[in-house]
Design a protein around this motif. Structure first.
Motif, PDB file in Angstrom:
ATOM      1  N   GLY A  35      30.529  37.039  29.122  1.00 50.29           N
ATOM      2  CA  GLY A  35      29.296  36.424  30.170  1.00 50.29           C
ATOM      3  C   GLY A  35      29.655  36.851  31.637  1.00 50.29           C
ATOM      4  N   ASN A  36      30.598  37.587  32.024  1.00 54.95           N
ATOM      5  CA  ASN A  36      31.480  38.175  33.167  1.00 54.95           C
ATOM      6  C   ASN A  36      30.552  39.979  33.508  1.00 54.95           C
ATOM      7  OD1 ASN A  36      32.441  35.685  33.668  1.00 54.95           O
ATOM      8  ND2 ASN A  36      34.517  36.482  32.746  1.00 54.95           N
ATOM      9  N   LEU A  37      30.645  40.134  34.578  1.00 56.95           N
ATOM     10  CA  LEU A  37      29.899  41.695  34.641  1.00 56.95           C
ATOM     11  C   LEU A  37      30.935  42.584  35.172  1.00 56.95           C
ATOM     12  CD1 LEU A  37      26.414  41.249  36.995  1.00 56.95           C
ATOM     13  CD2 LEU A  37      27.289  42.482  34.311  1.00 56.95           C
ATOM     14  N   ARG A  38      31.097  43.852  34.223  1.00 60.60           N
ATOM     15  CA  ARG A  38      32.266  44.339  35.563  1.00 60.60           C
ATOM     16  C   ARG A  38      32.179  45.935  34.811  1.00 60.60           C
ATOM     17  NH1 ARG A  38      36.812  41.999  36.505  1.00 60.60           N
ATOM     18  NH2 ARG A  38      37.891  40.534  34.367  1.00 60.60           N
ATOM     19  N   LEU A  39      32.289  46.926  35.588  1.00 59.94           N
ATOM     20  CA  LEU A  39      31.880  47.958  35.849  1.00 59.94           C
ATOM     21  C   LEU A  39      32.667  48.996  34.585  1.00 59.94           C
ATOM     22  CD1 LEU A  39      30.924  50.585  38.113  1.00 59.94           C
ATOM     23  CD2 LEU A  39      33.258  50.741  38.526  1.00 59.94           C
ATOM     24  N   LYS A  40      31.745  50.262  34.193  1.00 61.70           N
ATOM     25  CA  LYS A  40      32.117  50.383  32.568  1.00 61.70           C
ATOM     26  C   LYS A  40      32.781  51.178  32.649  1.00 61.70           C
ATOM     27  CE  LYS A  40      26.747  50.820  31.558  1.00 61.70           C
ATOM     28  NZ  LYS A  40      25.906  51.221  31.199  1.00 61.70           N
ATOM     29  N   GLU A  41      34.317  51.452  32.139  1.00 59.57           N
ATOM     30  CA  GLU A  41      34.785  52.119  31.897  1.00 59.57           C
ATOM     31  C   GLU A  41      34.224  53.830  31.940  1.00 59.57           C
ATOM     32  OE1 GLU A  41      37.998  51.210  32.704  1.00 59.57           O
ATOM     33  OE2 GLU A  41      37.672  49.215  33.342  1.00 59.57           O
ATOM     34  N   LEU A  78      47.175  44.043  49.470  1.00 61.39           N
ATOM     35  CA  LEU A  78      47.518  43.243  48.424  1.00 61.39           C
ATOM     36  C   LEU A  78      46.708  42.564  47.533  1.00 61.39           C
ATOM     37  CD1 LEU A  78      50.698  40.714  49.802  1.00 61.39           C
ATOM     38  CD2 LEU A  78      50.765  43.115  48.180  1.00 61.39           C
ATOM     39  N   PHE A  79      45.787  42.143  47.866  1.00 63.17           N
ATOM     40  CA  PHE A  79      44.533  42.182  46.707  1.00 63.17           C
ATOM     41  C   PHE A  79      43.109  42.457  47.036  1.00 63.17           C
ATOM     42  CE2 PHE A  79      47.320  38.259  48.923  1.00 63.17           C
ATOM     43  CZ  PHE A  79      47.741  38.180  47.804  1.00 63.17           C
ATOM     44  N   ASP A  80      42.488  42.790  46.172  1.00 63.13           N
ATOM     45  CA  ASP A  80      40.934  43.095  46.446  1.00 63.13           C
ATOM     46  C   ASP A  80      40.397  42.231  47.117  1.00 63.13           C
ATOM     47  OD1 ASP A  80      41.227  44.941  44.980  1.00 63.13           O
ATOM     48  OD2 ASP A  80      41.262  44.199  42.694  1.00 63.13           O
ATOM     49  N   PRO A  81      38.994  42.765  47.650  1.00 64.22           N
ATOM     50  CA  PRO A  81      38.033  41.773  48.482  1.00 64.22           C
ATOM     51  C   PRO A  81      37.193  40.985  47.792  1.00 64.22           C
ATOM     52  CG  PRO A  81      38.025  43.763  50.335  1.00 64.22           C
ATOM     53  CD  PRO A  81      38.908  44.263  48.426  1.00 64.22           C
ATOM     54  N   SER A  82      37.391  39.456  48.010  1.00 63.08           N
ATOM     55  CA  SER A  82      36.557  39.130  46.614  1.00 63.08           C
ATOM     56  C   SER A  82      35.691  37.973  47.747  1.00 63.08           C
ATOM     57  CB  SER A  82      37.261  38.526  45.551  1.00 63.08           C
ATOM     58  OG  SER A  82      38.335  37.745  46.735  1.00 63.08           O
ATOM     59  N   VAL A  83      34.573  37.146  46.600  1.00 63.48           N
ATOM     60  CA  VAL A  83      33.673  36.390  47.693  1.00 63.48           C
ATOM     61  C   VAL A  83      33.433  35.260  46.981  1.00 63.48           C
ATOM     62  CG1 VAL A  83      31.660  37.439  47.916  1.00 63.48           C
ATOM     63  CG2 VAL A  83      32.623  35.154  49.103  1.00 63.48           C
ATOM     64  N   ILE A  91      29.995  46.138  44.255  1.00 60.77           N
ATOM     65  CA  ILE A  91      31.011  45.325  43.908  1.00 60.77           C
ATOM     66  C   ILE A  91      31.482  45.885  42.008  1.00 60.77           C
ATOM     67  CG2 ILE A  91      29.981  43.659  41.990  1.00 60.77           C
ATOM     68  CD1 ILE A  91      27.685  42.679  44.451  1.00 60.77           C
ATOM     69  N   PHE A  92      32.306  45.768  41.759  1.00 62.72           N
ATOM     70  CA  PHE A  92      33.086  46.385  41.038  1.00 62.72           C
ATOM     71  C   PHE A  92      33.703  44.850  39.249  1.00 62.72           C
ATOM     72  CE2 PHE A  92      36.955  44.942  43.383  1.00 62.72           C
ATOM     73  CZ  PHE A  92      37.447  44.720  41.741  1.00 62.72           C
ATOM     74  N   SER A  93      33.098  43.781  40.114  1.00 62.10           N
ATOM     75  CA  SER A  93      33.016  42.703  39.237  1.00 62.10           C
ATOM     76  C   SER A  93      32.924  41.943  39.706  1.00 62.10           C
ATOM     77  CB  SER A  93      34.614  42.212  38.927  1.00 62.10           C
ATOM     78  OG  SER A  93      35.440  41.634  37.741  1.00 62.10           O
ATOM     79  N   VAL A  94      31.760  41.567  38.579  1.00 66.20           N
ATOM     80  CA  VAL A  94      31.801  39.075  38.857  1.00 66.20           C
ATOM     81  C   VAL A  94      31.994  38.221  37.784  1.00 66.20           C
ATOM     82  CG1 VAL A  94      29.433  38.170  39.539  1.00 66.20           C
ATOM     83  CG2 VAL A  94      29.550  40.811  39.920  1.00 66.20           C
ATOM     84  N   GLU A  95      32.443  37.611  37.651  1.00 66.81           N
ATOM     85  CA  GLU A  95      33.536  35.980  36.631  1.00 66.81           C
ATOM     86  C   GLU A  95      32.598  35.007  37.177  1.00 66.81           C
ATOM     87  OE1 GLU A  95      37.554  36.904  37.688  1.00 66.81           O
ATOM     88  OE2 GLU A  95      37.171  39.279  37.407  1.00 66.81           O
ATOM     89  N   LYS A 139      32.473  23.366  42.285  1.00 68.35           N
ATOM     90  CA  LYS A 139      33.667  24.430  41.348  1.00 68.35           C
ATOM     91  C   LYS A 139      33.485  25.154  40.576  1.00 68.35           C
ATOM     92  CE  LYS A 139      34.325  21.180  37.292  1.00 68.35           C
ATOM     93  NZ  LYS A 139      33.719  21.554  36.026  1.00 68.35           N
ATOM     94  N   ASP A 140      32.053  24.999  40.118  1.00 69.40           N
ATOM     95  CA  ASP A 140      31.667  25.821  39.432  1.00 69.40           C
ATOM     96  C   ASP A 140      30.649  27.318  39.521  1.00 69.40           C
ATOM     97  OD1 ASP A 140      32.450  24.543  36.691  1.00 69.40           O
ATOM     98  OD2 ASP A 140      30.190  23.640  36.572  1.00 69.40           O
ATOM     99  N   GLY A 141      31.076  28.287  39.998  1.00 63.14           N
ATOM    100  CA  GLY A 141      30.778  29.616  41.259  1.00 63.14           C
ATOM    101  C   GLY A 141      30.992  31.015  40.055  1.00 63.14           C
ATOM    102  N   LEU A 142      30.489  32.130  41.105  1.00 61.40           N
ATOM    103  CA  LEU A 142      30.947  33.154  40.597  1.00 61.40           C
ATOM    104  C   LEU A 142      31.582  33.812  41.912  1.00 61.40           C
ATOM    105  CD1 LEU A 142      27.183  34.352  40.044  1.00 61.40           C
ATOM    106  CD2 LEU A 142      29.303  33.444  38.250  1.00 61.40           C
ATOM    107  N   MET A 143      33.023  34.787  40.985  1.00 67.71           N
ATOM    108  CA  MET A 143      33.926  35.540  42.053  1.00 67.71           C
ATOM    109  C   MET A 143      33.473  36.665  41.810  1.00 67.71           C
ATOM    110  SD  MET A 143      36.717  35.438  44.016  1.00 67.71           S
ATOM    111  CE  MET A 143      37.461  33.852  43.127  1.00 67.71           C
ATOM    112  N   ILE A 144      32.979  37.146  43.260  1.00 69.70           N
ATOM    113  CA  ILE A 144      32.408  38.681  43.270  1.00 69.70           C
ATOM    114  C   ILE A 144      33.974  39.480  43.932  1.00 69.70           C
ATOM    115  CG2 ILE A 144      30.902  39.740  44.161  1.00 69.70           C
ATOM    116  CD1 ILE A 144      28.621  37.662  44.569  1.00 69.70           C
TER     117      ILE A 144
END
Length: 166
Positions: A159-165, A127-132, A85-89, A109-114
């Protein structure tokens, strides 16, 4: 880390749709057995459709364990390795439930995109990063659980999660 189970948030419109279609399928399936002549194949298929809809409606949940985010949506399951996982939005859009390059296992409709990938060049269709897309009842608690399992992810100002740069 102990196992954590998170029930799915289900919008009332989705509940109404799934419940109505399940009841309609069950009813039509039963009627098919009493027609002259009886249509056993059609009745069985309608009963199975009703059972599928009910299992998705009442059997959707998410689980975080030591190594994976496990998603159960009725008979459909999906597994995302925590280390990939590199992002949860946070999301809030009906359109995400209907289209886009992601697996949709959310009932709200209120969810999280992993978003995740096992290596830098992994893309769906190139083309696209795998996501659920998922919809836990308490999105913030789910984000905290992922953060505790993956300390290298950091919260962004929105308030989202991202991989530290690096």
């Amino acid at each position: 880390m102990n196992r954590s189970i998170y029930p799915a948030r289900i919008d009332w419109g989705i509940s109404l749709l799934f419940a109505g279609l399940a009841i309609l399928s069950f009813g039509m399936g039963i009627v098919c057995f009493f027609l002259t002549p009886p249509t056993y194949i059609g009745g069985t298929l309608l009963l199975l459709t009703g059972a599928l809809l009910q299992s998705i409606w009442m059997g959707t949940y998410y689980k975080i364990d030591e190594h994976y985010v496990r998603i159960q949506c009725g008979p459909i399951w999906w597994t995302v390795p925590l280390e990939h996982i590199f992002s949860v939005e946070k999301t809030s859009s009906v359109w995400l439930m209907m289209g886009g390059p992601h697996v949709r296992l959310a009932l709200s409709k209120d969810g999280l995109m992993i978003r995740y990938r096992s290596h830098p060049k992994q893309k769906w269709f190139g083309l696209f990063d795998p996501s659920v897309l998922i919809s836990p009842v308490d999105r913030d608690q789910f984000l905290e659980a992922i953060k505790s399992a993956r300390p290298d992810l950091t919260f962004t100002p929105d308030g989202n999660l991202r991989l530290k740069e690096s």
